[in-house]
Design a protein around this motif. Sequence first.
Motif, mmCIF file in Angstrom:
data_model
loop_
_atom_site.group_PDB
_atom_site.id
_atom_site.type_symbol
_atom_site.label_atom_id
_atom_site.label_comp_id
_atom_site.label_asym_id
_atom_site.label_seq_id
_atom_site.Cartn_x
_atom_site.Cartn_y
_atom_site.Cartn_z
ATOM 1 N N ILE B 108 -23.793 9.270 -41.223
ATOM 2 C CA ILE B 108 -24.151 10.305 -42.199
ATOM 3 C C ILE B 108 -24.885 9.678 -43.376
ATOM 4 N N VAL B 109 -25.976 10.308 -43.739
ATOM 5 C CA VAL B 109 -26.772 9.907 -44.903
ATOM 6 C C VAL B 109 -26.592 10.985 -45.967
ATOM 7 N N GLY B 110 -26.071 10.598 -47.119
ATOM 8 C CA GLY B 110 -25.883 11.542 -48.204
ATOM 9 C C GLY B 110 -27.032 11.460 -49.201
ATOM 10 N N VAL B 111 -27.355 12.610 -49.772
ATOM 11 C CA VAL B 111 -28.465 12.684 -50.728
ATOM 12 C C VAL B 111 -28.021 13.521 -51.921
ATOM 13 N N PHE B 138 -18.495 3.481 -40.005
ATOM 14 C CA PHE B 138 -17.990 3.212 -41.360
ATOM 15 C C PHE B 138 -19.088 2.891 -42.361
ATOM 16 N N TRP B 139 -20.335 2.877 -41.930
ATOM 17 C CA TRP B 139 -21.447 2.728 -42.867
ATOM 18 C C TRP B 139 -22.033 4.101 -43.176
ATOM 19 N N PHE B 168 -26.587 0.141 -41.591
ATOM 20 C CA PHE B 168 -26.140 1.449 -41.087
ATOM 21 C C PHE B 168 -26.589 1.647 -39.628
ATOM 22 N N LEU B 169 -27.845 1.359 -39.361
ATOM 23 C CA LEU B 169 -28.370 1.596 -38.014
ATOM 24 C C LEU B 169 -27.818 0.590 -37.009
ATOM 25 N N LYS B 170 -27.629 -0.649 -37.433
ATOM 26 C CA LYS B 170 -27.045 -1.630 -36.511
ATOM 27 C C LYS B 170 -25.667 -1.170 -36.037
ATOM 28 N N GLU B 171 -24.858 -0.708 -36.956
ATOM 29 C CA GLU B 171 -23.520 -0.240 -36.582
ATOM 30 C C GLU B 171 -23.613 1.015 -35.703
#
Lengths: 78, 189
Positions: B108-111, B138-139, B168-171
């Motif tokens: 999830i990306v928060g803005v 968890f990222w 974030f993307l690696k995880e």
Amino acid sequence: MPGKKSQKSRASKDGGRSQKTSKMICTECNQEMNQHAEKLVDPTSSEEAARIDPVLGGIVAEVHACPECGHSGSRRAS
Amino acid sequence: MAEACPLFIPVILGTTRRGRMSIHAASLVTSELARRAGLETELIDIAKLPLPTDDAGGAIKDKGFAEKMNRADALVIVSPEYNHGYSGLLKHVLDSCLEEYIHKAVGIVGVSAGPFGGTRGIQNLLPVMRELGLVTIFWDVNFSSVQKVFDGSGGLLDSSFLPRIDKFLKELIWMAKTLRHGRENIALE
């Protein structure tokens, strides 16, 4: 782990009752799929509402994935 | 499944608001995903989904969206914070599918325009993700004061976000690969 030669049916737990389920066949490549989940879902029709599992309190959906092509599929458990 | 088959990780832009800055965050994450080998991505803008609002759930399932969720190995959800929550239309869209999400990863990306980067909206999304059968990582990525992060045309003004997105993307990709293996090979006992 199940392979292509895995048995055609297996026992699954559903509300404490054991039942036989057949393998789902992939609509994309005709291979046996792997059942990886059961999910309790809300009924989507009056007919389904009449079939709510009294122990679990909902309808059980099976979720399957194809080991060959990755296609996913689901069906009601009973 | 053949290892060569690429992962599919679409990015869902979870707002329909005019003038939304979240589209810049979603576009950036999509482009960072697209640069990686072995995966495919696309930006799904919920404003372009023709879902009615006079019904809900599976009854309004959009065939195209459902097929993408079925094909997806993981999702990125870009969610602006609306009054400490997420947008109602994002929930409306997510609720149109269910089985399609099960045992798939989600990040999830928060803005937000303020200092908290959508963290309160993310916290409210987490139990929804769980009930949809998605597996959260968890990222997060938090775009706080988003108006300072992007220029008016979406250009990134703060390059410190790139290493955060990378982590974030690696995880997310690790979780997507692991869950794909599980879905396809490990039977429910």
